[in-house]
Design a protein around this motif. Structure first.
Motif, PDB file in Angstrom:
ATOM      1  N   GLU A 112      13.926   5.901  -4.753  1.00 16.11           N
ATOM      2  CA  GLU A 112      13.094   7.012  -5.921  1.00 16.11           C
ATOM      3  C   GLU A 112      11.747   6.752  -5.109  1.00 16.11           C
ATOM      4  N   HIS A 113      11.116   8.217  -5.581  1.00 17.13           N
ATOM      5  CA  HIS A 113       9.608   8.154  -5.188  1.00 17.13           C
ATOM      6  C   HIS A 113       8.713   7.144  -6.013  1.00 17.13           C
ATOM      7  N   ASP A 114       7.995   6.761  -5.557  1.00 16.60           N
ATOM      8  CA  ASP A 114       6.954   5.816  -6.144  1.00 16.60           C
ATOM      9  C   ASP A 114       6.137   6.417  -7.370  1.00 16.60           C
ATOM     10  N   ASP A 115       5.633   5.800  -8.431  1.00 17.79           N
ATOM     11  CA  ASP A 115       5.191   6.154  -9.398  1.00 17.79           C
ATOM     12  C   ASP A 115       3.773   6.631  -8.883  1.00 17.79           C
ATOM     13  N   VAL A 118       0.592  -1.262  -0.083  1.00 16.48           N
ATOM     14  CA  VAL A 118       0.057   0.163  -0.145  1.00 16.48           C
ATOM     15  C   VAL A 118       0.690   1.294   0.113  1.00 16.48           C
ATOM     16  N   LEU A 119       2.068   1.152   0.029  1.00 21.81           N
ATOM     17  CA  LEU A 119       3.006   2.431   0.282  1.00 21.81           C
ATOM     18  C   LEU A 119       3.865   2.379  -0.997  1.00 21.81           C
ATOM     19  N   SER A 120       4.671   1.550  -1.465  1.00 21.53           N
ATOM     20  CA  SER A 120       5.250   1.795  -2.489  1.00 21.53           C
ATOM     21  C   SER A 120       5.967   0.495  -3.297  1.00 21.53           C
ATOM     22  N   THR A 121       6.413   0.703  -4.379  1.00 17.98           N
ATOM     23  CA  THR A 121       6.916  -0.491  -5.313  1.00 17.98           C
ATOM     24  C   THR A 121       8.254  -0.305  -5.380  1.00 17.98           C
ATOM     25  N   LYS A 122       8.900   1.033  -4.827  1.00 18.62           N
ATOM     26  CA  LYS A 122      10.220   1.294  -5.001  1.00 18.62           C
ATOM     27  C   LYS A 122      11.040   0.644  -3.910  1.00 18.62           C
ATOM     28  N   ILE A 123      10.756   0.107  -2.914  1.00 17.19           N
ATOM     29  CA  ILE A 123      11.417  -0.108  -1.551  1.00 17.19           C
ATOM     30  C   ILE A 123      11.698  -1.611  -1.426  1.00 17.19           C
TER      31      ILE A 123
END
Length: 615
Positions: free
Chosen positions: A324-327, A300-305
């Motif tokens: 990076e910031h998530d899309d 629910v937070l990010s695909t980048k971590i």
């Protein structure tokens, strides 16, 4: 304690410290006892944490006293872990056990008053004694290579322990796992540079010179960020810190809903409150719990971590901060017009106040990863002022629509400042760009020493080198957020030794407007220029050095003193004086008796320059 052991320690700490705090995502369990903690960490790991805590709480204690107290607490923990039935001593909170140990230790300086207090006042008293100001303790002198390698071969564990002690007492607010990470790098450096007794390394002195900066850099950077955050909290309060974190987290996790983001903001702010008080255990507990929550809820937070969360906990926090910031979510509208055009906006603002402003900042920040957090706070402040004006009685019907024009103007001005600075940097390069900054900041802050001005502008030049090569969408966050750290240092310097009224205003009035405020400062009219004394400008044969960095530093010191002597020097006057100096240097460095030449030509140069500047 090798690097693997330290990383294992941090991993275990993450499992151990799950203090029950009133947060929706935290596991609610009873507080871990000292015996349980010892069993989870094992002896060496437990003792390392204990040493850090004692060194941070009693900075004046000797290494021997800190080791003795750490050993006493470790022995108690060992007994409690082995006991079939826990004694009352084993059931006390860890904080109380540590403070009892300090108060029972004889000969510790400056603890009597705090020890006379009862908990929780006793803990607050000890926290108030922590002092991170420069000069409070003498600098940590690294022994020469031969002595360091001899100690390493004879007592490697003691040497690492002494390093932990020295770093901890000089950085009483630094996050304990950061110290352990630095200690692991230190031990790695010692192994690389010293070798073994049977197979010593060939050139340890050169090795230390090359590797030592890599050892201390993470501690310095993490310490600077922590000190910066704490100064924001102290000067501008929790509301400003929460707004900053709201902007940053909304940019980092744009898919997360408002409720999730605000929960994270509350917890991150609470963590910083504990860390800034110097409450080591609470700081660790809170930080580990937040990291566990973030990594458990990646979906629910990010695909980048994902890769960050696969790292050892020691490296996880730094990785997530720099990820990076998530899309942005698909279908997210580019505008937030509802916050201006909706007819019920004034009613919501009157009813919800800060909650309404927070939702605006969340929605705007998640749409604009290309803006700095400080700029987003300025936009949020502008929106608040717009509502105060337009929701008042008698406001014109088109009042809110004017806000968009003001917003576009501010964005354009901010981006123009950064683009212009980068254009100058690319044209002039490091040295001449720094000279431009030196002239500007010496006029704004002539009360600073040449060393301070050169140091601050060198950091700003490094920001140009780092950020001006980035794409337009990354330039502003990189430049302003890094510049914010340097301006924070200047403001902390002002707190310890006031600079001038202009700097005071910029450092005190508004956090988010600090950078534009500093940019608008001009010549400090209250400053009395330096008199032209014989020692103000001196010229010696060291100006003939072939070490370019050394020569540039000497020239910059002269430039600072020249501006302090003549704050309103014109570009033409500066060019003439600079050319005359360069001609004199070239002439004297060619002569065999260059010192005699400088003694002869130097006073003449000063006399000619004085006439030129007084014209």
């Amino acid at each position: 304690m090798n690097r693997r052991t330290v990383i294992y320690l941090i991993f275990l700490v993450s499992l151990a410290v799950v203090k029950a705090l009133p947060r929706s995502y935290r596991d609610i369990e009873g507080e871990t006892s000292i015996g349980q903690r010892f069993s989870q960490l094992q002896e060496d790991n437990f003792k390392a944490i204990a040493m850090i805590m004692f060194a941070q709480y009693v900075q004046g204690g000797t290494f021997g006293q800190v080791v003795k107290m750490a050993e006493e607490v470790t022995e108690l923990a060992k007994r409690c872990a082995a006991a079939a039935r826990a004694s009352p001593d084993c059931l006390q909170p860890l904080d109380r056990i540590f403070l009892n140990t300090i108060c029972q230790e004889e000969g510790l300086p400056g603890v009597a008053d705090c020890c006379a207090e009862k908990d929780p006042e006793r803990n607050d008293c000890f926290l108030s004694l922590k002092n991170s100001s420069r000069g409070f303790l003498s600098p940590f002198d690294r022994p020469n290579a031969e002595a360091a390698c001899r100690n390493h071969s004879q007592q490697p564990r003691s040497l690492t322990g002494h390093f932990i002690y020295e770093v901890s007492r000089r950085h009483p607010f630094l996050y304990a796992p950061t110290i352990l990470s630095v200690a692991a790098r230190y031990e790695e450096m010692m192994n690389n540079c010293c070798g073994t007794a049977r197979d010593p390394a060939p050139n340890p002195e050169e090795c230390f010179r090359r590797q030592a900066p890599k050892v201390v850099k993470p501690a310095k950077e993490d310490g600077l960020r922590q000190e910066h955050t704490c100064s924001i909290l102290k000067k501008f309060g929790e509301r400003t810190l929460k707004a900053l974190k709201l902007a940053q987290i909304s940019q980092k996790f744009p898919k997360a809903d408002f409720v999730t983001v605000t929960k994270l903001v509350e917890d991150v702010a609470g963590m910083h409150g504990a860390c800034c008080r110097g409450a080591t255990l609470d700081c660790m507990r809170d930080r580990e719990a937040i990291l566990r929550y973030v990594c458990t809820n990646q979906g629910v937070l990010s695909t980048k971590i994902k890769k960050c969360c696969e790292k050892p906990l020691l490296e996880r926090s730094e990785c997530i901060v720099h990820a990076e910031h998530d899309d942005k979510p698909a279908g997210l509208s580019p505008h937030v017009r509802d916050f201006v055009e909706d007819k019920g906006v004034c009613e919501r603002f009157a009813r919800e106040k800060d909650a309404h402003l927070a939702r605006f900042l969340y929605e705007y920040s998640r749409r604009h990863p290309e803006f700095s957090a400080q700029m987003l706070l300025r936009i949020g402040k502008g929106y608040e002022e717009l509502l105060k004006e337009c929701c008042g009685a008698g406001a014109p019907a088109d009042c809110c629509s004017r806000g968009e024009e003001e917003l576009k103007k501010h964005i354009y001005e901010t981006e123009s400042v950064m683009r212009t600075s980068c254009d100058i940097y690319k044209e002039k390069g490091d040295y001449y760009f720094q000279n431009e900054l030196l002239m500007s900041f010496t006029k704004k802050m002539p009360q600073l020493t040449p060393a301070e001005l050169i140091g601050f502008t060198k950091q700003m030049t490094a920001i140009g080198s780092k950020c001006c090569q980035l794409s337009q969408d990354k330039l502003l966050p990189c430049a302003e957020e890094n510049l914010d750290l340097v301006l924070g240092e200047i403001c902390r310097r002002h707190l310890t030794d006031p600079i001038n009224a202009g700097v005071c205003h910029c450092c005190s009035s508004s956090y988010s407007f600090r950078r534009p405020c500093m940019g608008k400062l001009e010549v400090d009219e209250s400053y009395v220029p330096l008199p032209l004394t014989p020692g103000l400008f001196t010229f010696h044969e060291d100006l003939c050095t072939t070490e370019e960095e050394t020569l540039q530093h000497k020239k910059q010191e002269m430039l600072v003193n020249l501006i302090k002597y003549k704050p309103r020097i014109t570009p033409e006057q500066l060019a003439s004086v600079t050319a005359a100096f360069a001609a004199m240097r070239e002439q004297c460095c060619k002569e065999e008796q260059c010192e005699a030449c400088f003694a002869r030509e130097g006073p003449e140069l000063i006399e000619r320059s004085e006439k030129l500047l007084s014209a």
